[in-house]
Design a protein around this motif. Structure first.
Motif, PDB file in Angstrom:
ATOM      1  N   MET A   1     -33.466  47.795 -48.881  1.00  0.00           N
ATOM      2  CA  MET A   1     -33.156  48.536 -50.100  1.00  0.00           C
ATOM      3  C   MET A   1     -31.959  49.449 -49.814  1.00  0.00           C
ATOM      4  SD  MET A   1     -35.678  51.044 -52.276  1.00  0.00           S
ATOM      5  CE  MET A   1     -37.037  49.906 -52.190  1.00  0.00           C
ATOM      6  N   THR A   2     -30.758  48.921 -49.992  1.00  0.00           N
ATOM      7  CA  THR A   2     -29.557  49.698 -49.647  1.00  0.00           C
ATOM      8  C   THR A   2     -28.649  49.957 -50.840  1.00  0.00           C
ATOM      9  OG1 THR A   2     -28.439  47.647 -49.019  1.00  0.00           O
ATOM     10  CG2 THR A   2     -29.536  48.890 -47.266  1.00  0.00           C
ATOM     11  N   ASP A   3     -28.882  49.297 -51.974  1.00  0.00           N
ATOM     12  CA  ASP A   3     -28.026  49.506 -53.142  1.00  0.00           C
ATOM     13  C   ASP A   3     -28.113  50.947 -53.606  1.00  0.00           C
ATOM     14  OD1 ASP A   3     -27.352  46.909 -53.033  1.00  0.00           O
ATOM     15  OD2 ASP A   3     -28.659  46.240 -54.679  1.00  0.00           O
ATOM     16  N   MET A   4     -26.969  51.479 -54.034  1.00  0.00           N
ATOM     17  CA  MET A   4     -26.937  52.845 -54.558  1.00  0.00           C
ATOM     18  C   MET A   4     -27.787  52.933 -55.824  1.00  0.00           C
ATOM     19  SD  MET A   4     -25.824  55.992 -54.690  1.00  0.00           S
ATOM     20  CE  MET A   4     -24.386  56.142 -53.611  1.00  0.00           C
ATOM     21  N   LEU A   5     -28.634  53.957 -55.880  1.00  0.00           N
ATOM     22  CA  LEU A   5     -29.455  54.234 -57.050  1.00  0.00           C
ATOM     23  C   LEU A   5     -29.022  55.587 -57.599  1.00  0.00           C
ATOM     24  CD1 LEU A   5     -31.872  52.822 -58.465  1.00  0.00           C
ATOM     25  CD2 LEU A   5     -33.393  54.275 -57.097  1.00  0.00           C
ATOM     26  N   THR A   6     -28.647  55.628 -58.870  1.00  0.00           N
ATOM     27  CA  THR A   6     -28.245  56.894 -59.489  1.00  0.00           C
ATOM     28  C   THR A   6     -29.372  57.362 -60.400  1.00  0.00           C
ATOM     29  OG1 THR A   6     -25.915  56.244 -59.428  1.00  0.00           O
ATOM     30  CG2 THR A   6     -26.510  58.064 -60.885  1.00  0.00           C
ATOM     31  N   ILE A   7     -29.902  58.529 -60.071  1.00  0.00           N
ATOM     32  CA  ILE A   7     -31.047  59.062 -60.807  1.00  0.00           C
ATOM     33  C   ILE A   7     -30.651  60.356 -61.515  1.00  0.00           C
ATOM     34  CG2 ILE A   7     -33.419  59.911 -60.671  1.00  0.00           C
ATOM     35  CD1 ILE A   7     -33.862  58.173 -58.237  1.00  0.00           C
ATOM     36  N   GLY A   8     -30.842  60.362 -62.819  1.00  0.00           N
ATOM     37  CA  GLY A   8     -30.691  61.580 -63.588  1.00  0.00           C
ATOM     38  C   GLY A   8     -32.022  62.296 -63.642  1.00  0.00           C
ATOM     39  N   ILE A   9     -32.028  63.594 -63.381  1.00  0.00           N
ATOM     40  CA  ILE A   9     -33.277  64.344 -63.342  1.00  0.00           C
ATOM     41  C   ILE A   9     -33.048  65.716 -63.962  1.00  0.00           C
ATOM     42  CG2 ILE A   9     -32.827  65.147 -60.969  1.00  0.00           C
ATOM     43  CD1 ILE A   9     -35.885  64.923 -60.477  1.00  0.00           C
ATOM     44  N   VAL A  10     -33.962  66.158 -64.824  1.00  0.00           N
ATOM     45  CA  VAL A  10     -33.772  67.426 -65.534  1.00  0.00           C
ATOM     46  C   VAL A  10     -35.048  68.260 -65.452  1.00  0.00           C
ATOM     47  CG1 VAL A  10     -33.398  68.521 -67.784  1.00  0.00           C
ATOM     48  CG2 VAL A  10     -32.046  66.514 -67.124  1.00  0.00           C
ATOM     49  N   ALA A  11     -34.916  69.460 -64.880  1.00  0.00           N
ATOM     50  CA  ALA A  11     -35.989  70.457 -64.863  1.00  0.00           C
ATOM     51  C   ALA A  11     -35.490  71.697 -65.597  1.00  0.00           C
ATOM     52  CB  ALA A  11     -36.380  70.802 -63.431  1.00  0.00           C
ATOM     53  N   GLY A  12     -36.373  72.333 -66.363  1.00  0.00           N
ATOM     54  CA  GLY A  12     -35.919  73.433 -67.200  1.00  0.00           C
ATOM     55  C   GLY A  12     -36.365  74.809 -66.769  1.00  0.00           C
ATOM     56  N   GLU A  13     -37.213  74.910 -65.725  1.00  0.00           N
ATOM     57  CA  GLU A  13     -37.661  76.229 -65.277  1.00  0.00           C
ATOM     58  C   GLU A  13     -38.094  76.150 -63.818  1.00  0.00           C
ATOM     59  OE1 GLU A  13     -40.906  77.470 -67.704  1.00  0.00           O
ATOM     60  OE2 GLU A  13     -42.202  75.808 -67.122  1.00  0.00           O
ATOM     61  N   VAL A  14     -38.496  77.293 -63.259  1.00  0.00           N
ATOM     62  CA  VAL A  14     -38.777  77.384 -61.829  1.00  0.00           C
ATOM     63  C   VAL A  14     -39.897  76.431 -61.412  1.00  0.00           C
ATOM     64  CG1 VAL A  14     -39.593  78.930 -60.004  1.00  0.00           C
ATOM     65  CG2 VAL A  14     -37.946  79.758 -61.679  1.00  0.00           C
ATOM     66  N   SER A  15     -40.976  76.350 -62.197  1.00  0.00           N
ATOM     67  CA  SER A  15     -42.067  75.444 -61.827  1.00  0.00           C
ATOM     68  C   SER A  15     -41.597  73.999 -61.843  1.00  0.00           C
ATOM     69  CB  SER A  15     -43.258  75.626 -62.775  1.00  0.00           C
ATOM     70  OG  SER A  15     -42.884  75.331 -64.115  1.00  0.00           O
ATOM     71  N   GLY A  16     -40.720  73.652 -62.788  1.00  0.00           N
ATOM     72  CA  GLY A  16     -40.155  72.306 -62.836  1.00  0.00           C
ATOM     73  C   GLY A  16     -39.249  72.030 -61.655  1.00  0.00           C
ATOM     74  N   ASP A  17     -38.530  73.050 -61.197  1.00  0.00           N
ATOM     75  CA  ASP A  17     -37.666  72.916 -60.020  1.00  0.00           C
ATOM     76  C   ASP A  17     -38.503  72.568 -58.793  1.00  0.00           C
ATOM     77  OD1 ASP A  17     -35.163  73.147 -58.560  1.00  0.00           O
ATOM     78  OD2 ASP A  17     -35.886  75.067 -57.818  1.00  0.00           O
ATOM     79  N   ALA A  18     -39.667  73.196 -58.649  1.00  0.00           N
ATOM     80  CA  ALA A  18     -40.553  72.900 -57.517  1.00  0.00           C
ATOM     81  C   ALA A  18     -41.107  71.478 -57.612  1.00  0.00           C
ATOM     82  CB  ALA A  18     -41.699  73.910 -57.478  1.00  0.00           C
ATOM     83  N   LEU A  19     -41.518  71.076 -58.822  1.00  0.00           N
ATOM     84  CA  LEU A  19     -42.008  69.706 -59.019  1.00  0.00           C
ATOM     85  C   LEU A  19     -40.906  68.685 -58.744  1.00  0.00           C
ATOM     86  CD1 LEU A  19     -44.157  69.714 -62.300  1.00  0.00           C
ATOM     87  CD2 LEU A  19     -44.896  68.941 -60.052  1.00  0.00           C
ATOM     88  N   GLY A  20     -39.711  68.966 -59.263  1.00  0.00           N
ATOM     89  CA  GLY A  20     -38.581  68.068 -59.065  1.00  0.00           C
ATOM     90  C   GLY A  20     -38.212  67.931 -57.608  1.00  0.00           C
ATOM     91  N   ALA A  21     -38.272  69.043 -56.868  1.00  0.00           N
ATOM     92  CA  ALA A  21     -37.951  69.005 -55.436  1.00  0.00           C
ATOM     93  C   ALA A  21     -38.959  68.150 -54.677  1.00  0.00           C
ATOM     94  CB  ALA A  21     -37.914  70.426 -54.871  1.00  0.00           C
ATOM     95  N   ASP A  22     -40.250  68.279 -55.029  1.00  0.00           N
ATOM     96  CA  ASP A  22     -41.274  67.437 -54.384  1.00  0.00           C
ATOM     97  C   ASP A  22     -40.989  65.960 -54.631  1.00  0.00           C
ATOM     98  OD1 ASP A  22     -42.696  69.543 -53.330  1.00  0.00           O
ATOM     99  OD2 ASP A  22     -44.170  69.630 -54.943  1.00  0.00           O
ATOM    100  N   PHE A  23     -40.634  65.627 -55.876  1.00  0.00           N
ATOM    101  CA  PHE A  23     -40.351  64.239 -56.225  1.00  0.00           C
ATOM    102  C   PHE A  23     -39.114  63.733 -55.481  1.00  0.00           C
ATOM    103  CE2 PHE A  23     -38.030  61.186 -58.902  1.00  0.00           C
ATOM    104  CZ  PHE A  23     -38.957  60.157 -58.935  1.00  0.00           C
ATOM    105  N   MET A  24     -38.058  64.546 -55.439  1.00  0.00           N
ATOM    106  CA  MET A  24     -36.838  64.142 -54.748  1.00  0.00           C
ATOM    107  C   MET A  24     -37.092  63.930 -53.255  1.00  0.00           C
ATOM    108  SD  MET A  24     -34.029  66.649 -56.597  1.00  0.00           S
ATOM    109  CE  MET A  24     -32.673  66.111 -55.529  1.00  0.00           C
ATOM    110  N   ARG A  25     -37.905  64.781 -52.671  1.00  0.00           N
ATOM    111  CA  ARG A  25     -38.233  64.658 -51.248  1.00  0.00           C
ATOM    112  C   ARG A  25     -38.944  63.333 -50.995  1.00  0.00           C
ATOM    113  NH1 ARG A  25     -40.639  69.121 -51.163  1.00  0.00           N
ATOM    114  NH2 ARG A  25     -38.844  70.444 -50.792  1.00  0.00           N
TER     115      ARG A  25
END
Length: 399
Positions: free
Chosen positions: A1-25
């Protein structure tokens, strides 16, 4: 799995930032070549997100605030969509904020972007008709709780329970309560010397909420209940998020019940949620309904939940909401057994006398509630075992 994947991701507040970071990790761990673009805070940016706009522009709550900021919210949506088009994103992940993110998905899904909503809108509680908007705007919904899946199965829309992030971060301390209390007092009395007065006392943790508006709305009720209970020789620990909130709480105590100040200990921690330590060291937690009830559940501490709205808001909500409980422990337990496990004092039942009565009932037999909390937590952990990144990639590859 080496093809570039472009992911758009939108969080609107601090709790969403924490959730988004977990998902990105999680996603970065299983896919070596991802370009992240969207909106997020410091946690998401540290993991590679190029944020198109400042996340604070989306952190708007309440009807009047949304109306006031509507022109800028519309501008923000346009800027995000333009950049997503420019970057030719493959996947869009909206983190919570359904009013904003589903509108993005409704534009992106018809263009062939695989759209994911992380954190289900509360269609299981009210306005089930929103499922049609969700189906038009998403290919997949990632739910935090297993009871949310039923409505998606009913309407034949893909949804998976990935579990609440607190499940991986909070574990109950199963040592004797006296040992936990002694350690808590010893560890924190350097910052809060008055805590030593709590030695050998029954400790009640009182939590009005993390926002100033919640403190103003709920704390007077909690103070009145403390007044009812103080004669029984109990000590009160009030965890707050920072020194500013501590000053507000202390001033409200001084104005409403100055005689309680010797028995009350307002504590705060800037870096770590001291509330978890206070909960674990408490005999009973009295708190406003919200995420803190899930934290108390996972820590296996007995609780009394209070909930109060303006009379107009309550009257409207009563006719719209189709579930019988407001706190997550009861909603979870109701889905599993059909029965609640913690007392809820709602609106007119939320009185100081009722709170004091429920606290005393729990203190008479705390294990009765603790056992139910343990059973509910075990079932929740068993039913919430999916890795969000693996689920998204699997569904995307088969779309």
């Amino acid at each position: 799995m080496t093809d570039m994947l472009t992911i758009g991701i939108v969080a609107g507040e601090v709790s969403g930032d924490a959730l988004g970071a977990d998902f990105m990790r999680q996603m970065n761990a299983i896919h070596p070549n991802i370009r992240w673009v969207g909106v997020g805070g410091q946690s998401m940016q540290k993991l590679g997100l190029r944020s198109i706009i400042d996340m604070k522009r989306l952190s708007v709550m309440g009807l009047t605030e949304v109306v006031k900021h509507l022109p800028d919210l519309l501008r923000a949506r346009r800027e995000i969509l333009e950049e997503f088009d420019h970057q030719s994103i493959d996947i869009f992940v909206g983190i919570d904020a359904p009013d904003f993110n589903l509108r993005l998905g409704k534009v992106l899904k018809p263009k062939g972007v695989f759209c994911v909503q992380m954190v289900s809108p509360s269609v299981w509680a009210w306005r089930e008709s929103r499922i049609h908007t969700i189906k038009a705007a998403t290919n997949l919904v990632l739910c935090l709780f297993p009871f949310e899946l039923d409505v998606y199965a009913k309407h034949n829309h893909p949804a998976v329970c990935v579990g609440h992030p607190l499940l991986g971060k909070l574990r109950a301390d199963e040592r004797a309560l006296d040992e936990i209390k002694a350690e808590f007092i010893s560890h924190h009395r350097g910052s809060f010397p008055s805590l030593k007065k709590l030695n050998n006392q029954t400790i009640l943790c009182m939590m009005a909420g993390s926002r100033v508006s919640e403190i103003h709305a709920i704390l007077p009720l909690l103070i009145d209940s403390m007044d009812e209970l103080a004669a029984d020789g109990m000590g009160f620990a009030l965890p707050v998020v920072n020194a500013e909130h501590a000053r507000l709480v202390e001033s409200m105590l001084f104005e409403r019940a100055p005689h309680l100040l010797p028995h009350t200990h307002v504590v705060y921690g800037e870096d770590t949620p001291i509330s978890h330590a206070v909960m674990m060291a408490s005999d009973v937690v009295v708190l406003a309904s919200g995420t803190a009830t899930l934290e108390t559940l996972l820590l296996h501490r007995p609780m009394v939940v209070v909930y109060k709205l303006s009379n107009l808001t309550y009257t409207i909500a009563k006719h719209l909401v189709k579930i019988p409980y407001v706190s997550l422990p009861n909603i979870l337990s109701y889905g599993q057994t059909g029965k609640p496990i913690v007392p809820e004092l709602i609106q007119h039942d939320a009185t100081a006398a009722n709170i004091a009565r429920e606290v005393k009932l729990i203190l008479g037999d705390p294990n009765a509630q603790i056992i139910k909390l343990q059973q509910t937590t075990a079932t929740l952990r068993k039913d919430s075992h999916h890795n969000a990144a693996e689920v998204v990639l699997t569904h995307y590859q088969h779309s």
